[in-house]
Design a protein around this motif. Sequence first.
Motif, PDB file in Angstrom:
ATOM      1  N   LEU A   1      42.625  64.530  -2.383  1.00  0.00           N
ATOM      2  CA  LEU A   1      42.409  63.429  -3.326  1.00  0.00           C
ATOM      3  C   LEU A   1      43.428  63.490  -4.464  1.00  0.00           C
ATOM      4  O   LEU A   1      43.988  62.460  -4.865  1.00  0.00           O
ATOM      5  N   LEU A   2      43.652  64.679  -4.994  1.00  0.00           N
ATOM      6  CA  LEU A   2      44.639  64.837  -6.069  1.00  0.00           C
ATOM      7  C   LEU A   2      46.049  64.503  -5.567  1.00  0.00           C
ATOM      8  O   LEU A   2      46.848  63.907  -6.292  1.00  0.00           O
ATOM      9  N   ALA A   3      46.336  64.888  -4.332  1.00  0.00           N
ATOM     10  CA  ALA A   3      47.649  64.580  -3.760  1.00  0.00           C
ATOM     11  C   ALA A   3      47.860  63.085  -3.649  1.00  0.00           C
ATOM     12  O   ALA A   3      48.943  62.567  -3.963  1.00  0.00           O
ATOM     13  N   GLU A   4      46.825  62.355  -3.242  1.00  0.00           N
ATOM     14  CA  GLU A   4      46.939  60.901  -3.136  1.00  0.00           C
ATOM     15  C   GLU A   4      47.153  60.272  -4.508  1.00  0.00           C
ATOM     16  O   GLU A   4      47.950  59.346  -4.663  1.00  0.00           O
ATOM     17  N   GLU A   5      46.474  60.807  -5.522  1.00  0.00           N
ATOM     18  CA  GLU A   5      46.642  60.292  -6.882  1.00  0.00           C
ATOM     19  C   GLU A   5      48.063  60.555  -7.378  1.00  0.00           C
ATOM     20  O   GLU A   5      48.686  59.685  -7.999  1.00  0.00           O
ATOM     21  N   LEU A   6      48.578  61.735  -7.113  1.00  0.00           N
ATOM     22  CA  LEU A   6      49.954  62.048  -7.517  1.00  0.00           C
ATOM     23  C   LEU A   6      50.959  61.164  -6.774  1.00  0.00           C
ATOM     24  O   LEU A   6      51.935  60.694  -7.354  1.00  0.00           O
ATOM     25  N   ARG A   7      50.717  60.950  -5.501  1.00  0.00           N
ATOM     26  CA  ARG A   7      51.628  60.132  -4.716  1.00  0.00           C
ATOM     27  C   ARG A   7      51.721  58.715  -5.292  1.00  0.00           C
ATOM     28  O   ARG A   7      52.809  58.142  -5.425  1.00  0.00           O
ATOM     29  N   LYS A   8      50.562  58.162  -5.670  1.00  0.00           N
ATOM     30  CA  LYS A   8      50.564  56.811  -6.268  1.00  0.00           C
ATOM     31  C   LYS A   8      51.364  56.796  -7.568  1.00  0.00           C
ATOM     32  O   LYS A   8      52.166  55.892  -7.811  1.00  0.00           O
ATOM     33  N   GLN A   9      51.118  57.789  -8.411  1.00  0.00           N
ATOM     34  CA  GLN A   9      51.775  57.799  -9.722  1.00  0.00           C
ATOM     35  C   GLN A   9      53.259  58.127  -9.608  1.00  0.00           C
ATOM     36  O   GLN A   9      54.052  57.673 -10.417  1.00  0.00           O
ATOM     37  N   TRP A  10      53.653  58.930  -8.624  1.00  0.00           N
ATOM     38  CA  TRP A  10      55.052  59.301  -8.479  1.00  0.00           C
ATOM     39  C   TRP A  10      55.895  58.128  -8.007  1.00  0.00           C
ATOM     40  O   TRP A  10      57.090  58.082  -8.244  1.00  0.00           O
ATOM     41  N   THR A  11      55.259  57.168  -7.318  1.00  0.00           N
ATOM     42  CA  THR A  11      56.015  56.036  -6.792  1.00  0.00           C
ATOM     43  C   THR A  11      55.939  54.808  -7.681  1.00  0.00           C
ATOM     44  O   THR A  11      56.533  53.789  -7.389  1.00  0.00           O
ATOM     45  N   GLU A  12      55.177  54.895  -8.784  1.00  0.00           N
ATOM     46  CA  GLU A  12      55.054  53.736  -9.683  1.00  0.00           C
ATOM     47  C   GLU A  12      56.346  53.541 -10.485  1.00  0.00           C
ATOM     48  O   GLU A  12      56.998  54.510 -10.856  1.00  0.00           O
TER      49      GLU A  12
END
Length: 329
Positions: free
Chosen positions: A318-329
């Motif tokens: 779950l944390l990885a998915e959250e980071l992935r979203k924020q890293w690509t914003e």
Amino acid sequence: MRLHVVSGKGGTGKTTVAAALALALAEEGRRTLLVEVEGRQGIAQLFETEALPYEERRIAVAPGGGEVFALAIDAEQALLDYLQMFYKLGGAGRALRKLGAIDFATTIAPGLRDVLLTGKACEAVRRRRRSGGYVYDAVVMDAPPTGRVTRFLGVNDEVAGLARVGPVHKQAQSVMRVLKSPETAVHLVTLLEEMPVQETVDGVAELRAAGLPVGSVVVNTVRPALLDETALADAARDPEAVAQALATAGLGAARGAAGGTPTKAVRALVAPLLEQAREHAARLELEGAERAEVAALGLPVRELPLLAEGVDLAGLYLLAEELRKQWTE
């Protein structure tokens, strides 16, 4: 960026963030290597696997088929690799290990251990396939805490200055070229608390002064804001309305009373609840001040939520998915 160095004050969850970042970067068929340099086996615990040996081992598959490999770097074994690479010692290197010469070397020259650890990680960053592509799309290092990370990463500069010529000098220079390149970023993990934020501010200043590239600040375990100031002020002005709202919601309404009349027991809950709400609002105010300190650094800021059930393997994804979203914003 290909080398992501993750640091932070002890207790902020830097190992968890490093592991989540490695998963996030492994999306869509990419390969990442997660490196541990402190010998704590924290990565093995997070991924619920056996203790990591001194070899690169696949420990997770990311969404989209990507792979995460992990390596727990052993300084002694890294020294044997180094001796074999530059001096072709072969069996002599193994003999040195039996004699305790390696322990002796890393004890009298503590910086040597950091040279070996950073050198092994940078070797993984540079390693290529026979076809010419990189073996790993990204390398994530779970680095020492903020108070030590600048010296840890900059030790090769010191070694290059001491050893003016030869393979040691060349190796140290090679490592520093990777660590100071645009392909590297040092990310700092913090909590919205005074001491971790201050250590983050100090750490950013030290890294910048040393010419090391600072990436982003990751604010970990962020609690949700349950009440804003307006809602709290309204509740404090009319405690009876709070009691009525509790009764209407089905908490302790008088049996048979029209409209959910609150009982005496429910009214007794109002004062403690309002006190908790005031504490929550005070915490939000303090967190707002710390968030402003982080924002003033002028770096990208990522925020990860508090996981109420703690960080297990599912929570890590779950944390990885959250980071992935924020890293690509």
